[in-house]
Design a protein around this motif. Structure first.
Motif, PDB file in Angstrom:
ATOM      1  N   ASN A   3      53.325 103.638  77.262  1.00  0.00           N
ATOM      2  CA  ASN A   3      54.331 102.673  76.804  1.00  0.00           C
ATOM      3  C   ASN A   3      54.410 102.750  75.272  1.00  0.00           C
ATOM      4  N   TYR A   4      55.570 103.159  74.768  1.00  0.00           N
ATOM      5  CA  TYR A   4      55.733 103.401  73.333  1.00  0.00           C
ATOM      6  C   TYR A   4      57.082 102.895  72.841  1.00  0.00           C
ATOM      7  N   ILE A   5      57.144 102.611  71.554  1.00  0.00           N
ATOM      8  CA  ILE A   5      58.411 102.476  70.852  1.00  0.00           C
ATOM      9  C   ILE A   5      58.708 103.834  70.225  1.00  0.00           C
ATOM     10  N   ALA A   6      59.897 104.342  70.435  1.00  0.00           N
ATOM     11  CA  ALA A   6      60.299 105.642  69.871  1.00  0.00           C
ATOM     12  C   ALA A   6      61.467 105.431  68.923  1.00  0.00           C
ATOM     13  N   ILE A   7      61.401 106.081  67.772  1.00  0.00           N
ATOM     14  CA  ILE A   7      62.462 105.978  66.760  1.00  0.00           C
ATOM     15  C   ILE A   7      62.904 107.384  66.366  1.00  0.00           C
ATOM     16  N   THR A   8      64.221 107.589  66.289  1.00  0.00           N
ATOM     17  CA  THR A   8      64.758 108.861  65.792  1.00  0.00           C
ATOM     18  C   THR A   8      65.562 108.597  64.529  1.00  0.00           C
ATOM     19  N   ASP A   9      65.506 109.550  63.610  1.00  0.00           N
ATOM     20  CA  ASP A   9      66.240 109.446  62.349  1.00  0.00           C
ATOM     21  C   ASP A   9      66.925 110.781  62.087  1.00  0.00           C
ATOM     22  N   ASP A  10      68.247 110.775  62.159  1.00  0.00           N
ATOM     23  CA  ASP A  10      69.035 111.969  61.881  1.00  0.00           C
ATOM     24  C   ASP A  10      69.676 111.768  60.511  1.00  0.00           C
ATOM     25  N   ILE A  11      69.149 112.481  59.511  1.00  0.00           N
ATOM     26  CA  ILE A  11      69.669 112.325  58.146  1.00  0.00           C
ATOM     27  C   ILE A  11      70.949 113.136  58.012  1.00  0.00           C
ATOM     28  N   VAL A  12      72.039 112.423  57.798  1.00  0.00           N
ATOM     29  CA  VAL A  12      73.362 113.046  57.708  1.00  0.00           C
ATOM     30  C   VAL A  12      73.960 112.762  56.336  1.00  0.00           C
ATOM     31  N   GLY A  13      75.184 113.256  56.132  1.00  0.00           N
ATOM     32  CA  GLY A  13      75.802 113.137  54.821  1.00  0.00           C
ATOM     33  C   GLY A  13      75.987 111.716  54.336  1.00  0.00           C
ATOM     34  N   ASP A  14      76.213 110.787  55.248  1.00  0.00           N
ATOM     35  CA  ASP A  14      76.476 109.406  54.837  1.00  0.00           C
ATOM     36  C   ASP A  14      75.301 108.486  55.143  1.00  0.00           C
TER      37      ASP A  14
END
Length: 273
Positions: free
Chosen positions: A157-168
């Motif tokens: 059981n986890y919290i998952a975070i994604t971060d896609d660094i884009v132009g804005d």
């Protein structure tokens, strides 16, 4: 009286026969010798050719192995990062909107790690794959950087975070992973209601405007197992903005009981420049 001419005497016949046999013997010997030489040359040539083919095959095999060895390998034990890698395969594609890595290709990638306990860090889909920390994957893509981090609530059981660094700015998504199932949740809801407002000393319009204009410049550090560091030190400076802000950096610590991140510190961080 003239002696009759004898065309073939016994001696002459013997000599003639002897010469003929000798010629035949020489011819036969020469032929056999020639055939042997040719045969020997053919065998030798065939042997050399076979040897060359064998060496070429061995070299080819060596070249293949060397090319694999020379690739940028990343040792990663599947058993130690199973949940992180399993979550990677289950993420919806909108979490990597800027570069598109299909679910089937991610499954194939993880199965390779499961079998070999290493990954080839580059692929047609990204330029570099790396482990930033025990709970975090970082992927360098052509026009940006993508991150997956997980925080343990309890077993499976986890919290998952994604971060896609884009132009804005940062395209952030959050999920709860439980027993193989991934459910999307609001990223902001992982923090207290004030979130960035925690940085404000007061709620003057000019200060709120300053913070709002600076949101795109905030960076997220997910490399620690239980903490997230959020900062904007490149634009927000203490000497210029101390009348509006308490700092340009916030430390948050994960609380497995509430499944949220608690603010532990706010401070001024100097720019790397």
């Amino acid at each position: 009286m003239k002696k009759p001419i004898i065309l073939f005497s016994g001696e002459s016949l013997c000599c003639s026969t002897s010469i003929t046999i000798r010629k035949l013997t020489i011819l036969l010997f020469t032929t056999v010798f020639f055939l042997q030489c040719c045969g020997s040359g053919t065998v030798k040539k065939a042997t050399e050719t076979s040897s060359q083919i064998t060496k070429a095959a061995e070299k080819s095999s060596t070249d293949i192995d060397t090319s694999v060895e020379n690739k940028d390998k990343l040792k990663i034990k599947y058993s130690e990062h199973k949940n992180l890698l399993d979550i990677l395969t289950k993420l919806p594609t909108h979490t990597m909107e800027s570069w598109k890595w299909s679910e089937s290709e991610r499954i194939k990638f993880v199965k390779f790690i499961q079998k070999n306990d290493f990954a080839l860090s580059s692929s047609p889909y990204f330029s570099k794959f790396s482990l930033i920390g025990a709970n975090t994957i970082g992927i360098q893509v052509v026009d940006g950087y993508w991150t997956l981090a997980i925080y343990k609530i309890k077993t499976n059981n986890y919290i998952a975070i994604t971060d896609d660094i884009v132009g804005d700015g940062n395209d952030l998504h959050a999920f709860e992973y439980k027993d193989g199932q991934l459910i999307e949740i609001n990223f902001v809801n992982l923090f207290d209601n004030n979130f960035f407002s925690n940085l404000l000393i007061n709620d003057k319009d000019e200060c709120e405007g300053l913070l709002e204009d600076s949101l795109i410049g905030f960076e997220y550090d997910f490399s620690q197992t239980t903490n997230i560091v959020i900062s904007n030190s490149s634009y927000l400076k203490e000497r210029e903005h101390q009348n509006c802000l308490k700092g340009n950096t916030m430390n948050y610590k994960f609380n497995s009981g509430t499944k949220k991140f608690d603010l532990t510190a706010t401070y001024w961080k100097k720019s790397k420049e």
